[in-house]
Design an enzyme around this catalytic site. Structure first.
Site: not given
Ligand code: RIB
Length: 288
Positions: A17, A45-46, A139, A233-234, A264, A273
């Protein structure tokens, strides 16, 4: 009491990012100057893999990165947290995914992704076993997500982000679908037909859990000072997955995920975060 260690396999994206933080976000066609640039590991994903690991899960990430310097930078925090990266393959023909992110003073963002190796993760390249709960997002090519779902034997969690058309197996097989309110509006009535649970997040307002279009429970998000909502959200996705594998009651699981997502948003960057289990537990006690 000994806690079960949840096993989670994430089949998903890895990005680096590039984040420009400034006073406000540009409108289409507008140039905004005065921002500060930073780079952080990211990719939905990561981020979800790292969040689950920090919350106490044993996590494997199945993904593809480029054969370039950005790959090492993108995977560094995952490696540090003990995420199994043995099935994270290097692609000689495509670069590591990159996200260009603008963040304003309220922590809101705009994101443009160049998927690189993530887009080249075709279903034929998915050969590794999916152990434990599966978590995936959109993604990667949707065909690869569909194959991962077909291979899964445990809990299947699908974060339908970014919103796009998906094959029927997503709605028929997923035990849990997670969307934000914008994505929920995009999918519309189709979410009511999902066989499993559907969680909808509403940013700082919290989240609701549905089955067959009927709300089962809702939870407020604890009040925090938002700095950068990227990755929040992740974190919610990972936390709700961990909570369900740990067999928390649905309302407790939703509160846990809202607290993790809120934390986060309090620091810069998607991955730096992501909170630890102890931080989430402490916020829940404090907000009781
Ligand atoms: O959900 C956030 C993520 O969306 C970011 O880290 C960015 O890489 C995008 O994939």
């Amino acid at each position: 009491m000994t806690r079960i260690i949840p096993r989670v396999t994430v089949v998903g994206s890895v990005n680096l990012d590039f984040v420009a933080t400034g006073a406000r976000l540009p409108s289409p066609g507008e140039t905004v100057t005065g921002a500060v640039l930073a780079r952080y590991p990211g990719g939905k994903g990561a981020n979800q893999a790292l969040a689950a690991a920090r919350l106490g899960a044993a996590v494997t990430l199945i993904a593809r990165v480029g054969n370039d310097v950005m790959a090492g930078e993108a995977l560094t925090l995952l490696a540090g947290a003990g995420v199994n990266l043995q099935h994270c393959e290097s692609d000689a023909d495509h670069p590591t995914g990159v996200a260009l992110i603008a963040v304003n003073a309220d922590g809101e963002n705009q994101i443009v992704v160049t998927p690189g190796a993530n887009a080249a993760f075709t279903p034929d390249r998915l050969r590794d076993p999916v152990e434990g709960a599966l978590v995936c997002q959109l993604e990667l090519p949707v065909e690869t997500v569909a194959r991962a779902i077909a291979m899964a034997k445990g809990l299947v969690v699908v974060n339908l982000a970014p919103a796009m058309a998906v094959p029927d197996i997503v709605f028929s097989r997923a035990d849990l679908i997670i969307v934000n309110q914008t994505e929920a509006a995009w999918y519309g009535e189709r979410l009511h037909d999902a066989a499993g649970l559907v969680a909808i997040t509403y940013g700082a307002k919290g989240a609701k859990l549905f089955r067959g279009g009927q709300m089962l429970c809702e939870a407020a998000a604890p009040l925090v000072q938002a700095m950068d909502t990227t990755g929040a959200g992740d974190c919610f996705v990972a936390a709700l997955t961990v909570a369900l594998v740990e067999r928390m009651m649905l309302h407790d699981a939703l509160r846990f995920a809202c607290a993790a997502g809120a934390l986060a948003a309090t620091k810069a960057g998607a991955q730096p975060s992501l909170p630890s289990r102890a931080e989430v537990d402490a916020l829940l006690i404090q907000s009781n």
